[in-house]
Motif scaffolding. Sequence first.
Motif, PDB file in Angstrom:
ATOM      1  N   SER A 107       7.932  27.819   7.701  1.00 56.36           N
ATOM      2  CA  SER A 107       6.688  27.908   6.926  1.00 56.36           C
ATOM      3  C   SER A 107       5.960  26.577   6.828  1.00 56.36           C
ATOM      4  CB  SER A 107       6.997  28.430   5.524  1.00 56.36           C
ATOM      5  OG  SER A 107       7.908  27.562   4.854  1.00 56.36           O
ATOM      6  N   ASP A 108       6.497  25.554   7.501  1.00 59.47           N
ATOM      7  CA  ASP A 108       5.906  24.211   7.461  1.00 59.47           C
ATOM      8  C   ASP A 108       5.736  23.736   6.017  1.00 59.47           C
ATOM      9  OD1 ASP A 108       4.932  21.833   8.399  1.00 59.47           O
ATOM     10  OD2 ASP A 108       2.896  22.560   8.754  1.00 59.47           O
ATOM     11  N   ASN A 109       6.840  23.794   5.287  1.00 58.77           N
ATOM     12  CA  ASN A 109       6.812  23.468   3.863  1.00 58.77           C
ATOM     13  C   ASN A 109       7.804  22.336   3.569  1.00 58.77           C
ATOM     14  OD1 ASN A 109       6.075  23.834   1.126  1.00 58.77           O
ATOM     15  ND2 ASN A 109       7.924  25.036   0.774  1.00 58.77           N
ATOM     16  N   ARG A 110       7.434  21.473   2.640  1.00 61.14           N
ATOM     17  CA  ARG A 110       8.303  20.396   2.135  1.00 61.14           C
ATOM     18  C   ARG A 110       8.814  19.458   3.240  1.00 61.14           C
ATOM     19  NH1 ARG A 110      13.016  22.024  -1.574  1.00 61.14           N
ATOM     20  NH2 ARG A 110      13.576  23.452   0.117  1.00 61.14           N
ATOM     21  N   ALA A 111       7.970  19.147   4.166  1.00 63.40           N
ATOM     22  CA  ALA A 111       8.376  18.269   5.266  1.00 63.40           C
ATOM     23  C   ALA A 111       8.338  16.803   4.858  1.00 63.40           C
ATOM     24  CB  ALA A 111       7.480  18.483   6.478  1.00 63.40           C
ATOM     25  N   VAL A 112       9.335  16.041   5.297  1.00 63.90           N
ATOM     26  CA  VAL A 112       9.279  14.582   5.247  1.00 63.90           C
ATOM     27  C   VAL A 112       8.668  14.133   6.569  1.00 63.90           C
ATOM     28  CG1 VAL A 112      10.606  12.440   5.157  1.00 63.90           C
ATOM     29  CG2 VAL A 112      11.281  14.404   3.733  1.00 63.90           C
ATOM     30  N   VAL A 113       7.563  13.413   6.505  1.00 66.44           N
ATOM     31  CA  VAL A 113       6.792  13.079   7.695  1.00 66.44           C
ATOM     32  C   VAL A 113       6.989  11.610   8.061  1.00 66.44           C
ATOM     33  CG1 VAL A 113       4.492  13.018   8.735  1.00 66.44           C
ATOM     34  CG2 VAL A 113       5.077  14.831   7.096  1.00 66.44           C
ATOM     35  N   LYS A 114       7.277  11.369   9.346  1.00 67.07           N
ATOM     36  CA  LYS A 114       7.391  10.018   9.887  1.00 67.07           C
ATOM     37  C   LYS A 114       6.195   9.739  10.788  1.00 67.07           C
ATOM     38  CE  LYS A 114      11.398   9.430   7.937  1.00 67.07           C
ATOM     39  NZ  LYS A 114      11.570   8.499   6.797  1.00 67.07           N
ATOM     40  N   PHE A 115       5.733   8.492  10.750  1.00 71.19           N
ATOM     41  CA  PHE A 115       4.554   8.118  11.522  1.00 71.19           C
ATOM     42  C   PHE A 115       4.794   8.259  13.028  1.00 71.19           C
ATOM     43  CE2 PHE A 115       4.100   5.680   7.585  1.00 71.19           C
ATOM     44  CZ  PHE A 115       2.784   5.966   7.236  1.00 71.19           C
ATOM     45  N   PRO A 116       3.736   8.438  13.800  1.00 75.42           N
ATOM     46  CA  PRO A 116       3.880   8.370  15.262  1.00 75.42           C
ATOM     47  C   PRO A 116       4.328   6.962  15.670  1.00 75.42           C
ATOM     48  CG  PRO A 116       1.770   9.346  14.649  1.00 75.42           C
ATOM     49  CD  PRO A 116       2.353   8.768  13.391  1.00 75.42           C
ATOM     50  N   GLY A 117       5.024   6.889  16.768  1.00 75.64           N
ATOM     51  CA  GLY A 117       5.484   5.588  17.262  1.00 75.64           C
ATOM     52  C   GLY A 117       6.713   5.735  18.118  1.00 75.64           C
ATOM     53  N   PHE A 118       7.641   4.821  17.951  1.00 71.21           N
ATOM     54  CA  PHE A 118       8.899   4.812  18.706  1.00 71.21           C
ATOM     55  C   PHE A 118       9.923   5.540  17.837  1.00 71.21           C
ATOM     56  CE2 PHE A 118      12.672   2.613  20.547  1.00 71.21           C
ATOM     57  CZ  PHE A 118      12.410   2.862  21.885  1.00 71.21           C
ATOM     58  N   ALA A 299       3.137  -4.600  12.357  1.00 68.78           N
ATOM     59  CA  ALA A 299       1.693  -4.684  12.566  1.00 68.78           C
ATOM     60  C   ALA A 299       0.971  -4.004  11.405  1.00 68.78           C
ATOM     61  CB  ALA A 299       1.304  -4.035  13.884  1.00 68.78           C
ATOM     62  N   ALA A 300      -0.207  -4.514  11.041  1.00 67.58           N
ATOM     63  CA  ALA A 300      -0.966  -3.956   9.920  1.00 67.58           C
ATOM     64  C   ALA A 300      -1.350  -2.505  10.171  1.00 67.58           C
ATOM     65  CB  ALA A 300      -2.210  -4.806   9.675  1.00 67.58           C
ATOM     66  N   ASP A 301      -1.593  -2.147  11.417  1.00 62.85           N
ATOM     67  CA  ASP A 301      -2.003  -0.773  11.730  1.00 62.85           C
ATOM     68  C   ASP A 301      -0.827   0.141  12.066  1.00 62.85           C
ATOM     69  OD1 ASP A 301      -1.230  -1.800  14.149  1.00 62.85           O
ATOM     70  OD2 ASP A 301      -3.116  -1.355  15.192  1.00 62.85           O
ATOM     71  N   ARG A 302       0.395  -0.357  11.894  1.00 63.47           N
ATOM     72  CA  ARG A 302       1.629   0.389  12.174  1.00 63.47           C
ATOM     73  C   ARG A 302       1.735   0.828  13.647  1.00 63.47           C
ATOM     74  NH1 ARG A 302       4.892   2.222   8.096  1.00 63.47           N
ATOM     75  NH2 ARG A 302       4.179   1.859   5.971  1.00 63.47           N
ATOM     76  N   SER A 303       1.077   0.131  14.517  1.00 62.72           N
ATOM     77  CA  SER A 303       1.123   0.497  15.938  1.00 62.72           C
ATOM     78  C   SER A 303       2.493   0.240  16.546  1.00 62.72           C
ATOM     79  CB  SER A 303       0.060  -0.280  16.720  1.00 62.72           C
ATOM     80  OG  SER A 303       0.249  -1.680  16.570  1.00 62.72           O
ATOM     81  N   ASP A 304       3.322  -0.551  15.872  1.00 64.44           N
ATOM     82  CA  ASP A 304       4.667  -0.849  16.378  1.00 64.44           C
ATOM     83  C   ASP A 304       5.741  -0.134  15.553  1.00 64.44           C
ATOM     84  OD1 ASP A 304       4.349  -2.282  14.046  1.00 64.44           O
ATOM     85  OD2 ASP A 304       5.351  -4.090  14.770  1.00 64.44           O
TER      86      ASP A 304
END
Length: 386
Positions: A107-118, A299-304
């Motif tokens: 149901s796509d509910n209560r997800a812990v989300v991690k940023f895109p990256g490595f 990095a400030a933009d979380r690109s790493d």
Amino acid sequence: MRVMGVTLIVLGLAMLAPQVARAETLPPASDSGEVCTVGYQMYRPADCPANGPGSRAMHYWEMGLLPARPLPAAAPDPALAAPDFGFARVSKDSELHLYPSFVDAASDNRAVVKFPGFVFISYQDVVERDGERFYITGGSEIVRRDDAAPISVHRFQGLLFNATPLRSFGWIVESTYPRSAPGSKGAELRTWLPRYTVIQVYDTRQVDGLNWYMIGVDQWVDQRKVGLVEPSAAPPAEVPIGTRWITINLFEQTLAAYDNGRLVFATLVASGIPPWHTRPGTFQVFKKVDRQPMSGSFAADRSDYYYLQDVPWVLYFDRARALHGTYWHDGFGYKRSHGCVNMSIGDARWIYEWADLSTWVYVTDPSGRRPLTRRRMPTMPAAHEV
């Protein structure tokens, strides 16, 4: 021309027994003008001229090349390299959603989300629910199977030693063909040396600013193709005699473990890239963790940004920097971490089980470079170096 120690019967007759006893009463061959056979020169080198046909073989024999003398080493138990989990990578442009249950995932509910990256996950199983497949992670979270692709884990392992070698040794880190002489003018030979081939160094020459290593009879490779260990029975200055210590060579990207002055283990590693250098110095292991997640962004933009589940066999020795197992790359022999010392899973487990809290860790860079730390490192950071 008379050949000392052997009488030859020409015209197709068989060779008679060597007359070694007669040679005892003859003057040295270098004085008499006689030429020794290869076998005789190796048996009685003092009797033979330096430029005889056996002199080259004698030279290689003295170097340990004829016959080739193996390292006093053996492969570690391959079971050490078996990972406890499977691993999968999330697309670098996609968020990772971790769910507490299959119902929440559906149901796509209560997800812990991690940023895109490595981003990598560990998983203990892949299951199907209502026509959809899911990972069960090492921490029992649920991840949609389509959100991450399984990866294979390389099982490279170093070497265990029962004695300290007499010469430098190492591994080919870039597959190559050796040359017949040091330098680019040497002919390229047809002997293919794949990555991770174990080599010994019998001679070193500098040509065009590079060290060239003799690794076999008329076989030379340049320093960029190898990662070397230079055994030393003496501990570093700050390490007490009679203890265990680990030497990490940042120039060669190798690790060597010593017990009371004897080399017991050696392997390739991957240390920090600029600006996340692995800091030279003498340290001690202060914390051991069998597995843990590691994450962070500088990095400030979380690109790493990176997020890695279940990093195995972690030994902290310098604030946030640690020795640990690595499943997300196979770049051992090259710098590529955020400051930690990456090892294969099998090698990291061996070191983890061998080292105690307070085991010494000596990090050295023979190139003479001493990089400045990019930022102050907290004792135990929220964002771990990897």
